[in-house]
Design a protein around this motif. Structure first.
Motif, short mmCIF file in Angstrom:
data_model
loop_
_atom_site.label_atom_id
_atom_site.label_comp_id
_atom_site.label_asym_id
_atom_site.label_seq_id
_atom_site.Cartn_x
_atom_site.Cartn_y
_atom_site.Cartn_z
N GLY A 22 6.86 17.02 -11.86
CA GLY A 22 7.61 18.00 -12.65
C GLY A 22 6.70 18.91 -13.46
N LEU A 23 5.40 18.68 -13.40
CA LEU A 23 4.42 19.48 -14.12
C LEU A 23 3.38 20.04 -13.15
N THR A 24 2.78 21.17 -13.50
CA THR A 24 1.65 21.64 -12.73
C THR A 24 0.44 20.77 -13.08
N VAL A 25 -0.60 20.85 -12.27
CA VAL A 25 -1.81 20.07 -12.56
C VAL A 25 -2.36 20.46 -13.93
N GLN A 26 -2.39 21.75 -14.22
CA GLN A 26 -2.93 22.21 -15.50
C GLN A 26 -2.07 21.74 -16.66
N GLU A 27 -0.76 21.75 -16.49
CA GLU A 27 0.13 21.27 -17.55
C GLU A 27 -0.09 19.78 -17.80
N TYR A 28 -0.33 19.02 -16.74
CA TYR A 28 -0.56 17.58 -16.92
C TYR A 28 -1.89 17.33 -17.62
N ILE A 29 -2.92 18.11 -17.28
CA ILE A 29 -4.21 18.00 -17.96
C ILE A 29 -4.03 18.28 -19.45
N GLU A 30 -3.30 19.34 -19.76
CA GLU A 30 -3.07 19.71 -21.16
C GLU A 30 -2.30 18.62 -21.89
N LYS A 82 3.40 9.82 -2.86
CA LYS A 82 3.49 9.37 -4.24
C LYS A 82 2.25 8.62 -4.67
N GLU A 83 1.72 7.78 -3.77
CA GLU A 83 0.53 7.00 -4.10
C GLU A 83 -0.65 7.91 -4.36
N ARG A 84 -0.84 8.93 -3.52
CA ARG A 84 -1.98 9.83 -3.69
C ARG A 84 -1.88 10.61 -4.99
N ILE A 85 -0.68 11.06 -5.33
CA ILE A 85 -0.52 11.81 -6.58
C ILE A 85 -0.69 10.88 -7.77
N ARG A 86 -0.25 9.63 -7.64
CA ARG A 86 -0.44 8.68 -8.74
C ARG A 86 -1.92 8.47 -9.02
N ILE A 87 -2.73 8.42 -7.95
CA ILE A 87 -4.17 8.26 -8.12
C ILE A 87 -4.77 9.48 -8.81
N VAL A 88 -4.30 10.68 -8.44
CA VAL A 88 -4.77 11.90 -9.09
C VAL A 88 -4.39 11.88 -10.58
N GLN A 89 -3.16 11.46 -10.88
CA GLN A 89 -2.74 11.36 -12.28
C GLN A 89 -3.65 10.43 -13.07
N GLN A 90 -3.94 9.28 -12.49
CA GLN A 90 -4.78 8.30 -13.19
C GLN A 90 -6.18 8.88 -13.42
N TYR A 91 -6.69 9.61 -12.44
CA TYR A 91 -8.01 10.24 -12.60
C TYR A 91 -7.98 11.24 -13.76
N PHE A 103 -7.49 17.04 -0.75
CA PHE A 103 -6.34 17.94 -0.66
C PHE A 103 -6.84 19.37 -0.49
N ALA A 104 -6.05 20.20 0.19
CA ALA A 104 -6.21 21.64 0.03
C ALA A 104 -5.64 21.98 -1.35
N ARG A 105 -6.23 22.94 -2.04
CA ARG A 105 -5.79 23.25 -3.40
C ARG A 105 -4.30 23.58 -3.45
N ARG A 106 -3.86 24.40 -2.52
CA ARG A 106 -2.45 24.80 -2.52
C ARG A 106 -1.54 23.59 -2.30
N THR A 107 -1.96 22.67 -1.43
CA THR A 107 -1.16 21.47 -1.16
C THR A 107 -1.08 20.59 -2.40
N LEU A 108 -2.22 20.40 -3.07
CA LEU A 108 -2.23 19.59 -4.29
C LEU A 108 -1.30 20.16 -5.35
N THR A 109 -1.37 21.46 -5.60
CA THR A 109 -0.54 22.05 -6.65
C THR A 109 0.95 21.94 -6.30
N ARG A 110 1.27 22.10 -5.03
CA ARG A 110 2.68 22.02 -4.62
C ARG A 110 3.22 20.60 -4.75
N ILE A 111 2.48 19.63 -4.20
CA ILE A 111 2.96 18.24 -4.21
C ILE A 111 2.94 17.67 -5.62
#
Length: 297
Positions: free
Chosen positions: A225-233, A180-189, A211-219
């Motif tokens: 609840g969103l994909t990385v691209q959906e969160y960027i949008e 959760k902490e790692r994903i929160r940092i990615v979200q903030q970035y 991250f490996a790309r596949r791991t990042l997208t999955r986690i």
């Protein structure tokens, strides 16, 4: 109340025992960028940003490391009950010189700094017998010669840092929290860089946060609840709505500043998301002081 304090050029240590009858909220401003080892022996404490969003929570028998950027502000929330905790704050310059001994810690601090993270939290670990023995040894300093105390503190702190570093490297931490902490940092970035035209490069984000790309997208999907691209949008649209509401910039300027290089594409995105044009959205937002949250699906 504060029950013990120790400081020298390299370290600052404080130990607390609090008996709280009513919830306490205390605001802090970080004067200098700092690193901490935090130990929660009894009770629990949570930290939140000034806007109320959660930053971290410390539970009984948990310890972890965190980094706070100069100028950042946060609020500690302490619930009724008895709370016993302590923290150790070594100088960042000293940690950098010791980077070969604490590689995982130093790597995390570098990532936080490179990405200008205000609150950087590393994985939480259980306070096991080895960690507890080292901490208790710190608490039981003997008042002999001053230099003996200095050497004792240095030795114990180095051992605690080495132990925490090894636990991170070996994976001996509370994995769900670390994830959760790692994903929160990615979200903030993403939130802070959503206007960058290169932010849509998922591989670049994955590489930046190890991250490996596949791991990042999955986690990321699992945690948000969103994909990385959906969160960027989502972040880009929130930025665009804020600009439409708070500025008189042209639609083209709003488009560019929100991270859409093509105004026509921006208009199509807004039409698809809100079923109307940017111009009409601006008129709605300015009508009677409407908030953009009222049109967010």
């Amino acid at each position: 109340m504060l029950i013990q304090r120790y400081s020298n050029y390299l370290f600052f240590i404080e130990i607390y025992e609090l008996h709280v009858e009513k919830e306490i909220k205390t605001a802090y401003v970080v004067n200098e960028s700092s690193f901490y080892l935090f130990f929660m022996f009894d009770g629990d404490i949570s930290a939140s940003a000034p806007d109320g969003s959660d930053i971290a929570k410390a539970n009984k028998s948990i310890w972890y490391a965190n980094y706070k950027e100069k100028g950042s502000t946060f609020i500690n929330n302490i619930s009724p009950g008895t709370h016993r905790f302590c923290y150790i704050s070594p100088r960042l310059e000293w940690l950098e010189r010791k980077s070969s001994e604490f590689s995982a810690i130093e790597k995390s601090i570098k990532t936080f700094r490179d990405n200008e993270v205000e609150y950087g939290y590393m994985p939480r670990c259980q306070i096991d017998n080895k960690a507890l023995r080292l901490i208790l040894s710190l608490f039981n300093l003997k008042k002999t010669r001053g230099e003996d105390v200095e050497v004792h503190v240095l030795n114990q702190v180095v051992q605690l840092l080495r132990l925490y570093n090894d636990m991170i490297v070996s994976g001996a931490f509370v994995r769900s929290d670390a994830q959760k902490e790692r994903i929160r940092i990615v979200q903030q970035y993403i939130e802070e860089n959503s206007r960058d035209l290169k932010i849509g490069d998922i591989q670049q984000i994955a590489d930046r946060f190890f991250f490996a790309r596949r791991t990042l997208t999955r986690i990321f999907k699992s945690e948000t609840g969103l994909t990385v691209q959906e969160y960027i949008e989502k972040c880009k649209l929130e930025s665009a709505l804020k600009l439409l509401r708070e500025t008189k910039l042209s639609i083209g300027e709003v488009s560019r500043l929100a991270g859409y290089p093509d105004q026509n594409y921006f208009s199509r995105v807004m039409q698809k998301q809100f079923s109307t044009s940017p111009k009409n959205i601006r008129q709605f937002l300015n009508l009677n002081g409407a908030s953009f949250s009222t049109i967010w699906p």
